[in-house]
Design a protein around this motif. Structure first.
Motif, PDB file in Angstrom:
ATOM      1  N   CYS A  62       0.828  -1.211   0.000  1.00 12.51           N
ATOM      2  CA  CYS A  62       0.000   0.000   0.000  1.00 12.51           C
ATOM      3  C   CYS A  62       0.859   1.256   0.000  1.00 12.51           C
ATOM      4  CB  CYS A  62      -0.947   0.008   1.198  1.00 12.51           C
ATOM      5  SG  CYS A  62      -2.260  -1.201   1.066  1.00 12.51           S
ATOM      6  N   ARG A  63       1.932   1.253   0.759  1.00 14.34           N
ATOM      7  CA  ARG A  63       2.840   2.408   0.774  1.00 14.34           C
ATOM      8  C   ARG A  63       3.453   2.629  -0.604  1.00 14.34           C
ATOM      9  NH1 ARG A  63       5.678   1.213   6.521  1.00 14.34           N
ATOM     10  NH2 ARG A  63       4.142   2.252   7.816  1.00 14.34           N
ATOM     11  N   ALA A  64       3.870   1.551  -1.268  1.00 13.94           N
ATOM     12  CA  ALA A  64       4.470   1.670  -2.596  1.00 13.94           C
ATOM     13  C   ALA A  64       3.448   2.215  -3.597  1.00 13.94           C
ATOM     14  CB  ALA A  64       5.002   0.309  -3.056  1.00 13.94           C
ATOM     15  N   GLN A  65       2.212   1.708  -3.529  1.00  8.79           N
ATOM     16  CA  GLN A  65       1.168   2.199  -4.438  1.00  8.79           C
ATOM     17  C   GLN A  65       0.862   3.662  -4.167  1.00  8.79           C
ATOM     18  OE1 GLN A  65      -2.012  -0.570  -3.735  1.00  8.79           O
ATOM     19  NE2 GLN A  65      -1.256  -2.022  -5.254  1.00  8.79           N
ATOM     20  N   GLY A  66       0.875   4.064  -2.918  1.00 14.10           N
ATOM     21  CA  GLY A  66       0.621   5.456  -2.573  1.00 14.10           C
ATOM     22  C   GLY A  66       1.700   6.374  -3.134  1.00 14.10           C
ATOM     23  N   GLN A  67       2.950   5.933  -3.086  1.00 17.01           N
ATOM     24  CA  GLN A  67       4.037   6.734  -3.635  1.00 17.01           C
ATOM     25  C   GLN A  67       3.923   6.842  -5.152  1.00 17.01           C
ATOM     26  OE1 GLN A  67       7.462   4.731  -2.070  1.00 17.01           O
ATOM     27  NE2 GLN A  67       7.365   5.770  -0.102  1.00 17.01           N
ATOM     28  N   GLU A  68       3.526   5.741  -5.816  1.00 13.10           N
ATOM     29  CA  GLU A  68       3.334   5.779  -7.269  1.00 13.10           C
ATOM     30  C   GLU A  68       2.193   6.723  -7.633  1.00 13.10           C
ATOM     31  OE1 GLU A  68       2.665   1.763  -8.508  1.00 13.10           O
ATOM     32  OE2 GLU A  68       4.662   1.112  -7.947  1.00 13.10           O
ATOM     33  N   ALA A  69       1.100   6.670  -6.889  1.00 10.31           N
ATOM     34  CA  ALA A  69      -0.046   7.547  -7.164  1.00 10.31           C
ATOM     35  C   ALA A  69       0.326   9.005  -6.938  1.00 10.31           C
ATOM     36  CB  ALA A  69      -1.234   7.155  -6.278  1.00 10.31           C
ATOM     37  N   ALA A  70       1.072   9.294  -5.892  1.00 11.17           N
ATOM     38  CA  ALA A  70       1.491  10.670  -5.619  1.00 11.17           C
ATOM     39  C   ALA A  70       2.385  11.193  -6.740  1.00 11.17           C
ATOM     40  CB  ALA A  70       2.217  10.752  -4.275  1.00 11.17           C
ATOM     41  N   ALA A  71       3.269  10.346  -7.257  1.00 15.35           N
ATOM     42  CA  ALA A  71       4.138  10.757  -8.358  1.00 15.35           C
ATOM     43  C   ALA A  71       3.315  11.019  -9.619  1.00 15.35           C
ATOM     44  CB  ALA A  71       5.191   9.682  -8.624  1.00 15.35           C
ATOM     45  N   ARG A  72       2.322  10.192  -9.882  1.00 11.72           N
ATOM     46  CA  ARG A  72       1.452  10.370 -11.067  1.00 11.72           C
ATOM     47  C   ARG A  72       0.636  11.657 -10.944  1.00 11.72           C
ATOM     48  NH1 ARG A  72       0.785  10.117 -16.206  1.00 11.72           N
ATOM     49  NH2 ARG A  72      -1.293   9.549 -16.873  1.00 11.72           N
ATOM     50  N   ILE A  73       0.129  11.941  -9.768  1.00 13.23           N
ATOM     51  CA  ILE A  73      -0.642  13.178  -9.539  1.00 13.23           C
ATOM     52  C   ILE A  73       0.246  14.393  -9.779  1.00 13.23           C
ATOM     53  CG2 ILE A  73      -1.724  14.571  -7.731  1.00 13.23           C
ATOM     54  CD1 ILE A  73      -2.862  11.929  -6.600  1.00 13.23           C
ATOM     55  N   ALA A  74       1.462  14.355  -9.260  1.00 14.33           N
ATOM     56  CA  ALA A  74       2.385  15.479  -9.440  1.00 14.33           C
ATOM     57  C   ALA A  74       2.691  15.691 -10.924  1.00 14.33           C
ATOM     58  CB  ALA A  74       3.670  15.241  -8.655  1.00 14.33           C
ATOM     59  N   ALA A  75       2.869  14.593 -11.683  1.00 16.55           N
ATOM     60  CA  ALA A  75       3.155  14.714 -13.117  1.00 16.55           C
ATOM     61  C   ALA A  75       1.969  15.313 -13.861  1.00 16.55           C
ATOM     62  CB  ALA A  75       3.502  13.343 -13.690  1.00 16.55           C
ATOM     63  N   LEU A  76       0.763  14.881 -13.526  1.00 20.69           N
ATOM     64  CA  LEU A  76      -0.435  15.409 -14.184  1.00 20.69           C
ATOM     65  C   LEU A  76      -0.649  16.881 -13.846  1.00 20.69           C
ATOM     66  CD1 LEU A  76      -2.887  12.397 -13.793  1.00 20.69           C
ATOM     67  CD2 LEU A  76      -1.824  13.229 -15.893  1.00 20.69           C
ATOM     68  N   GLU A  77      -0.397  17.262 -12.611  1.00 22.97           N
ATOM     69  CA  GLU A  77      -0.527  18.670 -12.230  1.00 22.97           C
ATOM     70  C   GLU A  77       0.466  19.531 -13.004  1.00 22.97           C
ATOM     71  OE1 GLU A  77      -0.038  18.497  -7.989  1.00 22.97           O
ATOM     72  OE2 GLU A  77      -2.196  18.325  -7.643  1.00 22.97           O
ATOM     73  N   THR A  78       1.681  19.035 -13.202  1.00 22.91           N
ATOM     74  CA  THR A  78       2.688  19.754 -13.971  1.00 22.91           C
ATOM     75  C   THR A  78       2.260  19.904 -15.420  1.00 22.91           C
ATOM     76  OG1 THR A  78       4.411  18.871 -12.521  1.00 22.91           O
ATOM     77  CG2 THR A  78       5.129  19.769 -14.635  1.00 22.91           C
ATOM     78  N   GLN A  79       1.725  18.825 -16.007  1.00 21.41           N
ATOM     79  CA  GLN A  79       1.253  18.881 -17.393  1.00 21.41           C
ATOM     80  C   GLN A  79       0.098  19.861 -17.538  1.00 21.41           C
ATOM     81  OE1 GLN A  79       0.285  14.861 -18.439  1.00 21.41           O
ATOM     82  NE2 GLN A  79       2.422  14.237 -18.651  1.00 21.41           N
ATOM     83  N   LEU A  80      -0.804  19.846 -16.578  1.00 20.89           N
ATOM     84  CA  LEU A  80      -1.953  20.746 -16.629  1.00 20.89           C
ATOM     85  C   LEU A  80      -1.509  22.197 -16.531  1.00 20.89           C
ATOM     86  CD1 LEU A  80      -5.034  21.071 -16.671  1.00 20.89           C
ATOM     87  CD2 LEU A  80      -5.003  20.916 -14.194  1.00 20.89           C
ATOM     88  N   ALA A  81      -0.568  22.482 -15.647  1.00 22.58           N
ATOM     89  CA  ALA A  81      -0.071  23.850 -15.510  1.00 22.58           C
ATOM     90  C   ALA A  81       0.653  24.285 -16.787  1.00 22.58           C
ATOM     91  CB  ALA A  81       0.870  23.942 -14.311  1.00 22.58           C
ATOM     92  N   ALA A  82       1.385  23.366 -17.420  1.00 22.12           N
ATOM     93  CA  ALA A  82       2.106  23.703 -18.650  1.00 22.12           C
ATOM     94  C   ALA A  82       1.138  23.967 -19.797  1.00 22.12           C
ATOM     95  CB  ALA A  82       3.065  22.573 -19.015  1.00 22.12           C
ATOM     96  N   ALA A  83       0.039  23.227 -19.834  1.00 21.17           N
ATOM     97  CA  ALA A  83      -0.936  23.401 -20.911  1.00 21.17           C
ATOM     98  C   ALA A  83      -1.800  24.631 -20.693  1.00 21.17           C
ATOM     99  CB  ALA A  83      -1.814  22.151 -21.015  1.00 21.17           C
ATOM    100  N   GLN A  84      -1.847  25.113 -19.467  1.00 19.08           N
ATOM    101  CA  GLN A  84      -2.677  26.268 -19.115  1.00 19.08           C
ATOM    102  C   GLN A  84      -4.098  26.077 -19.614  1.00 19.08           C
ATOM    103  OE1 GLN A  84      -0.643  29.735 -20.528  1.00 19.08           O
ATOM    104  NE2 GLN A  84       0.921  29.591 -18.972  1.00 19.08           N
ATOM    105  N   VAL A  85      -4.663  24.942 -19.282  1.00 17.63           N
ATOM    106  CA  VAL A  85      -6.009  24.612 -19.719  1.00 17.63           C
ATOM    107  C   VAL A  85      -7.007  25.342 -18.842  1.00 17.63           C
ATOM    108  CG1 VAL A  85      -7.667  22.734 -19.966  1.00 17.63           C
ATOM    109  CG2 VAL A  85      -5.273  22.367 -20.531  1.00 17.63           C
ATOM    110  N   ALA A  86      -7.881  26.071 -19.471  1.00 23.32           N
ATOM    111  CA  ALA A  86      -8.936  26.774 -18.740  1.00 23.32           C
ATOM    112  C   ALA A  86     -10.185  25.902 -18.750  1.00 23.32           C
ATOM    113  CB  ALA A  86      -9.249  28.109 -19.419  1.00 23.32           C
ATOM    114  N   PRO A  87     -10.975  25.928 -17.691  1.00 25.12           N
ATOM    115  CA  PRO A  87     -12.194  25.138 -17.676  1.00 25.12           C
ATOM    116  C   PRO A  87     -13.168  25.636 -18.740  1.00 25.12           C
ATOM    117  CG  PRO A  87     -12.056  26.534 -15.732  1.00 25.12           C
ATOM    118  CD  PRO A  87     -10.775  26.683 -16.481  1.00 25.12           C
TER     119      PRO A  87
END
Length: 172
Positions: A62-87
């Motif tokens: 569970c700890r390993a999966q949590g770390q993988e999920a946190a890394a994926r969330i951080a990557a998606l947040e970075t991509q979203l900020a780079a794309a500057q997608v507006a709702p």
């Protein structure tokens, strides 16, 4: 009045000692036989430690999966900020200002007066071609946002009039 107190005090001490002894025996029977877990996979006491080892393994997964999920969330947040997608907002296409700085005279549409033209401009509608492209869903959105003028779009058939005006004609 206090003549028999010596006998009572002696008897009470005996009863208190017996109660304490009984409490110690019962406490040892209840609490003395429990397992003590000091770390993952380290179990002391009676019983099998396979359950503790299994739980420790599940915890690590569970700890390993949590770390993988946190890394994926951080990557998606970075991509979203780079794309500057507006709702995306609901409703028809709206403009913040008229094209070329010149708005169409929306008062040429039957049923649109100065106040309603100002409200349409506030909503982002400046041109006949904008109104001519409204779908049924867009008309519903506009009706909801026209405050006290609800129903005017369909009642006065603004879309058909706007199509004629956008083409350079004069509505009937």
């Amino acid at each position: 009045m206090f003549r028999g107190w010596n006998f009572l005090l002696g008897e009470i001490w005996v009863l208190i000692a017996l109660a304490a002894l009984l409490g110690l025996v019962v406490g040892w029977l209840i609490w003395g036989r429990r397992e003590v877990v000091t770390g993952p996979g380290d179990v002391t006491g009676a019983g099998d430690d396979s359950e503790a080892r299994r739980l420790a393994g599940e915890l690590e997964v569970c700890r390993a999966q949590g770390q993988e999920a946190a890394a994926r969330i951080a990557a998606l947040e970075t991509q979203l900020a780079a794309a500057q997608v507006a709702p995306v907002e609901a409703g028809p296409i709206r403009l913040s200002a008229p094209k070329g700085g010149q708005a169409d005279d929306l008062k040429l549409i039957k049923g649109v007066g100065p106040k309603l033209e100002g409200l349409l401009n506030q909503l982002g509608f400046w041109h006949f071609d904008q109104i001519a492209s409204w779908s049924e869903a867009d008309i519903g959105w506009v009706d909801e946002n026209l405050e006290t003028f609800k129903g005017r779009v369909t009642r006065d058939d603004w879309v058909a009039q706007a199509k004629v005006l956008a083409a350079g004609g004069v509505p009937d």
